[in-house]
Design a protein around this motif. Structure first.
Motif, PDB file in Angstrom:
ATOM      1  N   ASP A  96       0.764  -1.193  -0.055  1.00 35.93           N
ATOM      2  CA  ASP A  96       0.102  -0.050  -0.013  1.00 35.93           C
ATOM      3  C   ASP A  96       0.943   1.219  -0.057  1.00 35.93           C
ATOM      4  O   ASP A  96       1.529   1.421   1.135  1.00 35.93           O
ATOM      5  N   CYS A 102       1.443   8.147   5.531  1.00 31.92           N
ATOM      6  CA  CYS A 102       1.794   6.846   6.535  1.00 31.92           C
ATOM      7  C   CYS A 102       2.799   7.493   7.592  1.00 31.92           C
ATOM      8  O   CYS A 102       3.618   8.680   7.480  1.00 31.92           O
ATOM      9  N   ARG A 130      -6.955  -6.261   0.144  1.00 35.59           N
ATOM     10  CA  ARG A 130      -6.812  -5.527   1.118  1.00 35.59           C
ATOM     11  C   ARG A 130      -7.146  -6.150   2.295  1.00 35.59           C
ATOM     12  O   ARG A 130      -8.268  -6.866   2.137  1.00 35.59           O
ATOM     13  N   LYS A 132      -7.682  -6.067   6.483  1.00 38.92           N
ATOM     14  CA  LYS A 132      -8.325  -4.860   7.430  1.00 38.92           C
ATOM     15  C   LYS A 132      -7.130  -4.483   8.482  1.00 38.92           C
ATOM     16  O   LYS A 132      -6.251  -5.389   8.945  1.00 38.92           O
ATOM     17  N   LYS A 133      -7.100  -3.259   9.038  1.00 38.61           N
ATOM     18  CA  LYS A 133      -6.204  -2.990   9.823  1.00 38.61           C
ATOM     19  C   LYS A 133      -6.422  -3.200  11.331  1.00 38.61           C
ATOM     20  O   LYS A 133      -7.646  -3.396  11.577  1.00 38.61           O
ATOM     21  N   TYR A 135      -6.505  -1.715  15.108  1.00 44.43           N
ATOM     22  CA  TYR A 135      -6.358  -0.902  16.001  1.00 44.43           C
ATOM     23  C   TYR A 135      -6.633  -1.291  17.343  1.00 44.43           C
ATOM     24  O   TYR A 135      -7.074  -0.312  18.329  1.00 44.43           O
ATOM     25  N   PHE A 141      -0.327   0.113  16.176  1.00 41.19           N
ATOM     26  CA  PHE A 141      -1.358  -0.284  15.081  1.00 41.19           C
ATOM     27  C   PHE A 141      -0.688  -1.047  14.108  1.00 41.19           C
ATOM     28  O   PHE A 141       0.519  -1.049  13.935  1.00 41.19           O
ATOM     29  N   ARG A 142      -1.592  -1.797  13.601  1.00 43.10           N
ATOM     30  CA  ARG A 142      -0.873  -2.935  12.524  1.00 43.10           C
ATOM     31  C   ARG A 142      -1.880  -2.524  11.130  1.00 43.10           C
ATOM     32  O   ARG A 142      -3.164  -2.738  11.194  1.00 43.10           O
ATOM     33  N   ASP A 143      -1.147  -2.653  10.468  1.00 45.49           N
ATOM     34  CA  ASP A 143      -1.532  -2.398   8.765  1.00 45.49           C
ATOM     35  C   ASP A 143      -0.954  -3.363   7.980  1.00 45.49           C
ATOM     36  O   ASP A 143       0.178  -3.093   7.478  1.00 45.49           O
ATOM     37  N   ASN A 145      -1.347  -4.330   5.067  1.00 48.19           N
ATOM     38  CA  ASN A 145      -1.135  -3.929   3.720  1.00 48.19           C
ATOM     39  C   ASN A 145      -0.093  -3.266   3.438  1.00 48.19           C
ATOM     40  O   ASN A 145       0.618  -2.977   2.465  1.00 48.19           O
ATOM     41  N   LYS A 146       0.804  -2.927   4.377  1.00 47.12           N
ATOM     42  CA  LYS A 146       2.125  -2.363   4.294  1.00 47.12           C
ATOM     43  C   LYS A 146       3.234  -3.331   4.690  1.00 47.12           C
ATOM     44  O   LYS A 146       4.568  -3.068   4.664  1.00 47.12           O
ATOM     45  N   ALA A 204       3.916  -1.041   8.512  1.00 44.76           N
ATOM     46  CA  ALA A 204       3.017  -2.223   8.911  1.00 44.76           C
ATOM     47  C   ALA A 204       2.716  -2.263  10.225  1.00 44.76           C
ATOM     48  O   ALA A 204       1.535  -2.604  10.803  1.00 44.76           O
TER      49      ALA A 204
END
Ligand code: FES
Length: 210
Positions: A96, A102, A130, A132-133, A135, A141-143, A145-146, A204
């Motif tokens: 992403d 970011c 995609r 889900k993040k 929170y 935070f965990r994303d 997609n990155k 991420a």
């Protein structure tokens, strides 16, 4: 005792118990790019950014090679540069790239290497689903997609913190890093140490500062 040397881009470097060729390269003052190597963690050897070429033209990851007396390697040939650019392009194609918003922008290893190696055009479509993040943790935070799957967060959580909250799940193009059973971080026994965010090479996993 007789001294031992290896040759990095024709520079003779004395061997003094360095555990891999990457350490010898860095001892020679060469800024070797890496994404998955962390000196305090076990070696994963996945990103292949640290590749070198030996005197027979073989390419291998320097973080996973044992230094030998008389070894000769090159760190910056045209082949290696093409190789590194291709790796970066492939990583960016599955990433992403909303970099401007970011939290890690300006402090992201992937972004830094893409700029350093002049990757401005990505030839491959981004077909990644995609995710889900997350929170739910008070600490990070965990994303997903990155995530570039360097595994540093997995190893720091297991090897330095002794927690083992994060791990790899699924296979092939579906490979992801996540807590067991796809739980949210807030549902696990994560102690919120933040080491995963500290070693994350991209955005991420970032510190929850809200
Ligand atoms: Fe050597 Fe990633 S740093 S393979």
């Amino acid at each position: 005792m007789e001294k031992k040397f290896m040759y990095v881009d024709d520079i003779a470097v004395e061997l003094n118990g360095e555990k891999n060729v990457l350490e010898v390269i860095r001892k020679a003052g060469i800024d070797m790019p890496t994404l998955c190597y962390h000196p305090e963690l076990s070696i994963y050897g996945a990103c292949r950014m640290c590749v070198v070429e030996d005197d027979r033209g073989r390419i291998d990851a320097s973080c996973s090679m044992e230094p030998r007396d008389g070894m000769e390697i090159r760190t910056n040939t045209a082949r290696l540069l093409r190789h590194r650019r291709m790796i970066l392009e492939l990583l960016l194609a599955a990433h992403d790239c909303s970099c401007t918003t970011c939290a890690k922008s300006g402090n992201c290893r992937l972004q830094e290497l893409a700029q350093r190696f002049g990757v401005r055009h990505i030839r491959f479509p981004n077909n990644k689903p995609r995710y889900k993040k997350d929170y739910t943790s008070y600490a990070v935070f965990r994303d997903p997609n990155k995530c570039i799957l360097c595994g540093d967060c997995v190893r720091v959580c297991e090897e330095l913190q002794g927690q083992g909250i994060l791990n790899f799940a699924f296979r092939g193009s579906e490979l992801q890093v996540m807590p067991a059973f796809d739980k949210k971080l807030g549902e696990t026994k994560c102690v919120g140490c933040g080491q995963c965010a500290a070693v994350c090479t991209t955005g991420a996993i970032t510190v929850n500062d809200q």
